[in-house]
Write an enzyme that holds these catalytic residues in place. Structure first.
Site, PDB file in Angstrom:
ATOM      1  N   ASP A   1      -2.108 -22.663  17.788  1.00 16.59           N
ATOM      2  CA  ASP A   1      -1.703 -22.137  19.094  1.00 16.59           C
ATOM      3  C   ASP A   1      -1.926 -23.130  20.232  1.00 16.59           C
ATOM      4  OD1 ASP A   1      -0.802 -19.776  18.020  1.00 16.59           O
ATOM      5  OD2 ASP A   1      -2.679 -18.694  18.369  1.00 16.59           O
TER       6      ASP A   1
ATOM      7  N   ARG B   1     -17.379 -19.102  24.920  1.00 16.38           N
ATOM      8  CA  ARG B   1     -16.271 -19.243  25.862  1.00 16.38           C
ATOM      9  C   ARG B   1     -16.712 -19.693  27.255  1.00 16.38           C
ATOM     10  NH1 ARG B   1     -14.746 -19.417  21.695  1.00 16.38           N
ATOM     11  NH2 ARG B   1     -12.915 -18.575  20.666  1.00 16.38           N
TER      12      ARG B   1
ATOM     13  N   ASP C   1     -11.129 -13.054  23.984  1.00 19.50           N
ATOM     14  CA  ASP C   1     -11.329 -14.420  24.462  1.00 19.50           C
ATOM     15  C   ASP C   1     -10.522 -14.717  25.732  1.00 19.50           C
ATOM     16  OD1 ASP C   1     -13.245 -15.116  22.567  1.00 19.50           O
ATOM     17  OD2 ASP C   1     -11.730 -15.601  21.063  1.00 19.50           O
TER      18      ASP C   1
ATOM     19  N   SER D   1      -7.831 -15.443  11.133  1.00 19.28           N
ATOM     20  CA  SER D   1      -8.060 -16.086  12.419  1.00 19.28           C
ATOM     21  C   SER D   1      -9.554 -16.399  12.480  1.00 19.28           C
ATOM     22  CB  SER D   1      -7.661 -15.141  13.563  1.00 19.28           C
ATOM     23  OG  SER D   1      -8.115 -15.686  14.784  1.00 19.28           O
TER      24      SER D   1
HETATM   25  N1  ARG Z   1     -14.139 -10.308  17.810  1.00 15.18           N
HETATM   26  C1  ARG Z   1     -14.986 -11.423  18.114  1.00 15.18           C
HETATM   27  C2  ARG Z   1     -15.227 -11.503  19.596  1.00 15.18           C
HETATM   28  O1  ARG Z   1     -14.478 -10.937  20.347  1.00 15.18           O
HETATM   29  C3  ARG Z   1     -14.455 -12.692  17.535  1.00 15.18           C
HETATM   30  C4  ARG Z   1     -13.331 -13.344  18.262  1.00 15.18           C
HETATM   31  C5  ARG Z   1     -12.856 -14.563  17.546  1.00 15.18           C
HETATM   32  N2  ARG Z   1     -11.912 -15.302  18.308  1.00 15.18           N
HETATM   33  C6  ARG Z   1     -10.835 -15.890  17.786  1.00 15.18           C
HETATM   34  N3  ARG Z   1     -10.046 -16.513  18.623  1.00 15.18           N
HETATM   35  N4  ARG Z   1     -10.562 -15.866  16.508  1.00 15.18           N
HETATM   36  O2  ARG Z   1     -16.152 -12.102  20.035  1.00 15.18           O
END
Ligand code: ARG
Length: 396
Positions: free
Chosen positions: A13, A92, A121, A171
């Site tokens: 992405d 993040r 995110d 992912s």
């Molecule tokens: N669900 C988890 C969170 O919100 C993991 C997110 C993982 N992010 C990703 N871009 N695959 O913290």
């Protein structure tokens, strides 16, 4: 020419996002932030240039991530919904700090991320950008130009961006604190996680049968040594992660409530994170005064919600951390952790600041506790209930 600084992971992405931003007339500065993920950064840099970036840089923030973020997560026993150590939620804002720093350096007009519109995110990126750089435009091409996975794959192909080997049916997000996996076969919550979803934790057949013990020492709530050897936090986390992972400890399979209203099925591998929080709690059990020990978990839960929800840069998080820091002055001592297949337990704890008093706790002869005190105490303690029940009896 307009300039954009992109939070670049090197995946499908964000690589596609580079080309897309360039097509929109931006000079793209891609920033790959090393928060401790296992990654071939040379390949990522190459891919970024092929995708059309004017500059691709890797910034190693592992020490800062550990020092500014993970120490706080440990002191606050940070677990979202009691289970998830917030691998992505902690990283993040740390990534945003670097992206904004580069944006200032190159005089950027915009910052960008590659998140979709369904996850947390995007919230964490944009809320943090809004606090640290409210003057900059935020671009989210994957979400706002509606580029789903299949389209991103097609665009990568069309634009000659090499993504072979980076595309999986899961992912994945990863850093020093752990690894996350979602999507693919995990989308059916009834389906057990396939072994290929795991990377940091051994499969049941590969776990040693002989237990292993390790002593973790803490100073004011922060882990400082393993088996007596002073170790910087990133190395300490890596060592515990490898040990715990070899026993298959640290797998979390949960349905979680995202900030954007969706329930999702998530798989986490977090051996060191869970082992350290387990050890830290055990040390708090012995060093925190009773009322403090009972009050702190409420603060911890609020702290975890804030971090998960993208509110790291908020006055409430700062204030809660001031409280948490105040609770940690006596959280110094050692915890013996025992690893067995699929498990990590506390085998022992000791501290010069322990409030555990053997002369009070003992059932043996050297008892300093005056048992005669108990009678009157219990009479008063139970008095309101006694009065109430007598009244009930009289009223029928
Ligand atoms: N669900 C988890 C969170 O919100 C993991 C997110 C993982 N992010 C990703 N871009 N695959 O913290």
């Amino acid at each position: 020419m307009k300039r954009a600084v992109l939070a670049y992971s090197g995946g499908l992405d964000t690589s596609v996002a580079i080309h897309w931003l360039r097509d929109q007339g931006y000079e793209v500065h891609a920033v790959a932030v090393d928060v401790g993920q296992k990654e071939d950064f040379a390949r990522i840099v190459e891919r970024g240039f092929v995708a059309g970036a004017a500059d691709v840089r890797v910034v190693d923030v592992v020490d800062r991530f550990a020092g500014d973020y993970l120490t706080r997560a440990i002191k606050a026993n940070g677990l979202y919904e009691g289970k998830y150590p917030m691998v992505s939620g902690l990283a993040r804002p740390c990534i945003v700090e670097e992206v904004v720093r580069v944006a200032r350096e190159v005089g950027a007009d915009a910052v960008a991320h590659g998140c979709t519109g369904k996850g947390n995110d995007q919230v964490r990126f944009e809320v943090s950008f809004g606090v640290l750089a409210p003057d900059l435009r935020v671009l989210a091409p994957i979400r706002d130009d509606d580029i789903p996975r299949e389209k991103a794959l097609a665009l990568a192909e069309e634009w000659g961006i090499p993504v072979a080997g980076v595309v999986s049916h899961y992912s994945i997000d990863e850093n020093l604190w752990g690894r996350t996996a979602e999507c693919g076969p995990l989308e059916d919550p009834w389906v057990a996680p396939p072994e290929d979803a795991f990377d940091r934790t051994a499969a049941p057949a590969d776990r040693p049968s002989v237990p292993a013990e390790v002593v973790v020492a803490f100073e004011r709530g922060v882990p400082v040594s393993l088996d007596g050897a002073r170790t910087p936090l990133p190395a300490l986390i890596r060592a515990l992660d490898a040990l715990g992972g070899s026993y298959g400890f640290g797998r979390v399979d949960m349905i979680e409530n995202r900030r954007v209203g969706i329930k999702s099925r998530e798989l986490y591998e977090v051996p060191a994170a869970l082992a350290l929080i387990t050890a830290h709690r055990a040390l708090e059990d012995t060093t925190l005064e009773r009322d403090l020990a009972h009050f702190k978990p409420g603060i911890e839960q609020r702290w975890a919600d804030l971090v998960y929800d993208g509110q790291w840069f908020s006055p409430l998080r700062l204030a809660l951390d001031a409280f948490v820091d105040a609770t940690q002055v006596d959280v110094t001592g050692e915890v013996r952790l025992r690893f067995e297949p699929g498990a990590c337990t506390v085998a022992g704890r000791r501290s010069e600041r322990s409030l555990y008093d053997l002369s009070l706790a003992t059932y043996g002869g050297d008892d300093a506790f005056d048992q005669a005190d108990a009678q009157g105490f219990i009479r008063l303690w139970g008095l309101p209930l006694k009065v109430w029940s007598e009244k009930q009896g009289r009223l029928g």
